[in-house]
Design an enzyme around this catalytic site. Structure first.
Site, PDB file in Angstrom:
ATOM      1  N   HIS A  43       0.860  -1.178   0.000  1.00 40.69           N
ATOM      2  CA  HIS A  43       0.000   0.000   0.000  1.00 40.69           C
ATOM      3  C   HIS A  43       0.900   1.234   0.000  1.00 40.69           C
ATOM      4  CE1 HIS A  43       1.032   0.259   4.237  1.00 40.69           C
ATOM      5  NE2 HIS A  43       0.540  -0.958   4.450  1.00 40.69           N
ATOM      6  N   HIS A  46       4.109   1.369   2.124  1.00 39.74           N
ATOM      7  CA  HIS A  46       5.288   0.690   1.568  1.00 39.74           C
ATOM      8  C   HIS A  46       5.899   1.534   0.436  1.00 39.74           C
ATOM      9  CE1 HIS A  46       2.746  -2.920   2.853  1.00 39.74           C
ATOM     10  NE2 HIS A  46       3.837  -3.052   3.588  1.00 39.74           N
ATOM     11  N   SER A 222      -2.384   0.012   6.665  1.00 36.18           N
ATOM     12  CA  SER A 222      -1.857  -1.287   7.074  1.00 36.18           C
ATOM     13  C   SER A 222      -2.412  -2.347   6.130  1.00 36.18           C
ATOM     14  CB  SER A 222      -2.299  -1.599   8.508  1.00 36.18           C
ATOM     15  OG  SER A 222      -2.163  -2.982   8.764  1.00 36.18           O
ATOM     16  N   SER A 223      -1.590  -3.363   5.848  1.00 37.09           N
ATOM     17  CA  SER A 223      -2.067  -4.457   4.992  1.00 37.09           C
ATOM     18  C   SER A 223      -3.274  -5.136   5.623  1.00 37.09           C
ATOM     19  CB  SER A 223      -0.959  -5.494   4.787  1.00 37.09           C
ATOM     20  OG  SER A 223       0.169  -4.870   4.226  1.00 37.09           O
TER      21      SER A 223
END
Ligand code: AMP
Length: 352
Positions: A43, A46, A222-223
């Protein structure tokens, strides 16, 4: 295995030796490597780290590996989002963006500004060549432990988490020998532990921290946010809002724990009470793991902030599964059944 595909603007490595060859060539031509370790499901958080790495190095290595040893035995290793194709697509787009941005620019040493050169996507057999990775507390294997830091905050409820993180990062550092490695402030305890590891093991890698990327309302990206769904996503914002209250108190001059954390704890309690009063088909419940005010180096809890040192304000909540789903409701990946741990933090900078 040989580097895969020249279809991409970067090489994809599944094994160590070919990546080492590339690293050696880069070293011999005075290029610099910035490593961005990730577990994929990429996302904007990153991507912002990769942009930073590309601004500071000629070559960026991105690792994508869902590391089993940092998941507790009852955690979400199996269901953790794995989105290889869209990850690769995002990295391709980012390389396009970087080459447009960089144009024909060269840095003072005549090197092209950075781009993603390599993706390291190893198998668990490559990462754990001897014993299979285990999440048991008393597991056998070669592990890196950084204590007491790893026992605090997140470590209190996730006893193997930072052992797994430190171990996989040490492996990645040994494989890639990066000049710099990039970590997000979002996982602030991880940044403290990895910096400690780099210092105590005399790693030659500079640990760089990038700011937390947030959604427009403040929720830290966040993933795992894909598990939330609409209802839990709205309530989950309580953590950010609570930490913001505490930050306001510090910024207006408060130094005592009670004065800084008071409003934050009130807010998490108040929102929880409101939710508890609602129908199960409308509400989202959560447990507060901790709201912490800690020393930036030791992570020891503070009664009073030393303004010349600052502090780390951090918190975690665990959002419970959706109790009573309505037809057609967006409950997120896993149909609202997966409990979601949300963490967030703010750094209180030293006040001059
Ligand atoms: P993960 O894939 O969740 O292990 O994260 C890989 C790296 O990205 C870690 O250094 C994280 O701290 C960082 N990261 C994750 N979320 C964010 C975010 N919202 N902002 C900045 N960095 C992040």
């Amino acid at each position: 295995m040989a580097p895969q595909s020249l279809r991409h603007s970067f090489e994809v490595f599944r094994d160590v030796a070919p990546l080492r060859n590339l690293r050696r060539q880069l070293l011999l031509t005075n290029r610099t490597v910035g490593l961005v370790p990730t577990m994929g499901a990429l996302h904007e958080g990153h991507l912002s780290l990769i942009r930073q790495a590309a601004a500071e190095n000629t070559d960026v290595f991105v690792s994508i590996y869902v590391n089993p040893t940092q998941f507790g035995v009852s955690e979400d290793l199996e269901s953790y989002p794995r989105t290889w194709d869209s990850d690769v697509e995002k990295l391709e787009k980012l390389n396009d963006e970087l080459s447009r941005l960089n144009g024909n620019k060269t840095d003072p040493k005549g090197q092209a500004p950075g781009r993603i050169t390599a993706i390291l996507a190893p198998t668990s057999k490559v990462m754990y060549p001897t014993l299979p990775p285990s999440s048991e507390i008393d597991a056998d294997g070669s592990f890196v432990t950084i204590t007491p830091l790893a026992r605090k905050l997140e470590g209190a409820s996730r006893p193997v988490f930072f052992r797994g993180v430190a171990t996989v990062c040490m492996k990645l550092f040994n494989i890639a020998t990066p000049d710099r490695a990039y970590f997000g402030q979002k996982d602030v305890q991880q940044t403290v532990i990895i910096k400690r590891m780099a210092k105590d093991f005399h790693l030659g890698t500079d640990i760089r921290i990038g700011p937390t990327a947030r959604e427009s309302d403040g929720l830290a990206m966040s993933s795992r946010n894909v598990y939330l769904g609409t209802r839990r996503r709205a309530v989950g914002l309580v953590l950010y809002n609570a930490l913001k209250e505490a930050e306001k108190a510090y910024e207006s001059g408060a130094v005592k724990r009670a004065d800084i954390l008071g409003a934050a704890n009130n807010l998490t309690q108040q929102v929880l009470s409101e939710q508890q009063a609602m129908q199960p088909s409308e509400r989202a419940l959560y447990e507060v793991g901790y709201i912490s005010l800690a020393d930036p180096d030791t992570l020891d809890e503070l009664d009073v902030v030393d303004p010349s040192k600052g502090a780390i304000l951090s918190g975690a909540i665990k959002v419970a599964p959706v109790e009573d789903t309505k037809p057609g409701e967006d409950c997120g990946l896993g149909d609202g059944k997966v409990p979601v741990r949300l963490i967030d933090n703010f750094i209180f900078k030293p006040r001059v």
